[in-house]
Motif scaffolding. Structure first.
Motif, short mmCIF file in Angstrom:
data_model
loop_
_atom_site.label_atom_id
_atom_site.label_comp_id
_atom_site.label_asym_id
_atom_site.label_seq_id
_atom_site.Cartn_x
_atom_site.Cartn_y
_atom_site.Cartn_z
N MET A 4 0.91 -1.08 -0.10
CA MET A 4 0.15 -0.02 0.01
C MET A 4 1.02 1.33 0.05
SD MET A 4 -2.82 -1.18 2.80
CE MET A 4 -4.03 0.22 2.36
N PHE A 5 0.35 2.41 -0.57
CA PHE A 5 1.10 3.58 -0.56
C PHE A 5 0.59 4.72 0.33
CE2 PHE A 5 2.04 1.45 -4.51
CZ PHE A 5 3.10 1.31 -4.38
N PHE A 6 1.20 5.53 0.94
CA PHE A 6 0.58 6.45 1.79
C PHE A 6 1.38 7.92 1.65
CE2 PHE A 6 0.17 2.23 3.96
CZ PHE A 6 -1.03 2.45 4.56
N SER A 7 0.57 9.04 1.72
CA SER A 7 1.43 10.17 1.56
C SER A 7 1.99 10.47 3.02
CB SER A 7 0.41 11.20 1.43
OG SER A 7 -0.53 10.93 0.26
N GLN A 8 3.11 11.03 2.82
CA GLN A 8 3.83 11.35 4.12
C GLN A 8 3.45 12.72 4.63
OE1 GLN A 8 8.11 11.80 4.12
NE2 GLN A 8 8.44 11.73 6.15
#
Length: 64
Positions: A4-8
């Motif tokens: 999964m990808f997450f915004s920092q």
């Protein structure tokens, strides 16, 4: 969170003992290898990546 990808986002918040934080997520009932999780009783624990790591109390849930 694997695959999964997450915004920092780097907020600056003080974690105070008397304050509650709540996060809601939707889960596809699959494990980290994308296998469907079998019915049963499970526990979830939240953690914050700080030094030392902080963890929540476990929360029990059931998959039918």
């Amino acid at each position: 969170s694997r695959r999964m990808f997450f915004s920092q986002v780097i907020p600056q918040e003080a974690l105070r003992p008397s304050r509650n934080w709540t996060y809601e997520v939707e889960w596809n009932h699959r494990d980290n290898d994308l296998n469907v999780v079998a019915p049963g009783n499970y526990k979830a624990v939240g953690s914050i990546a700080v030094q030392p790591v902080m963890e929540s109390e476990p929360v029990s849930f059931q998959i039918k």
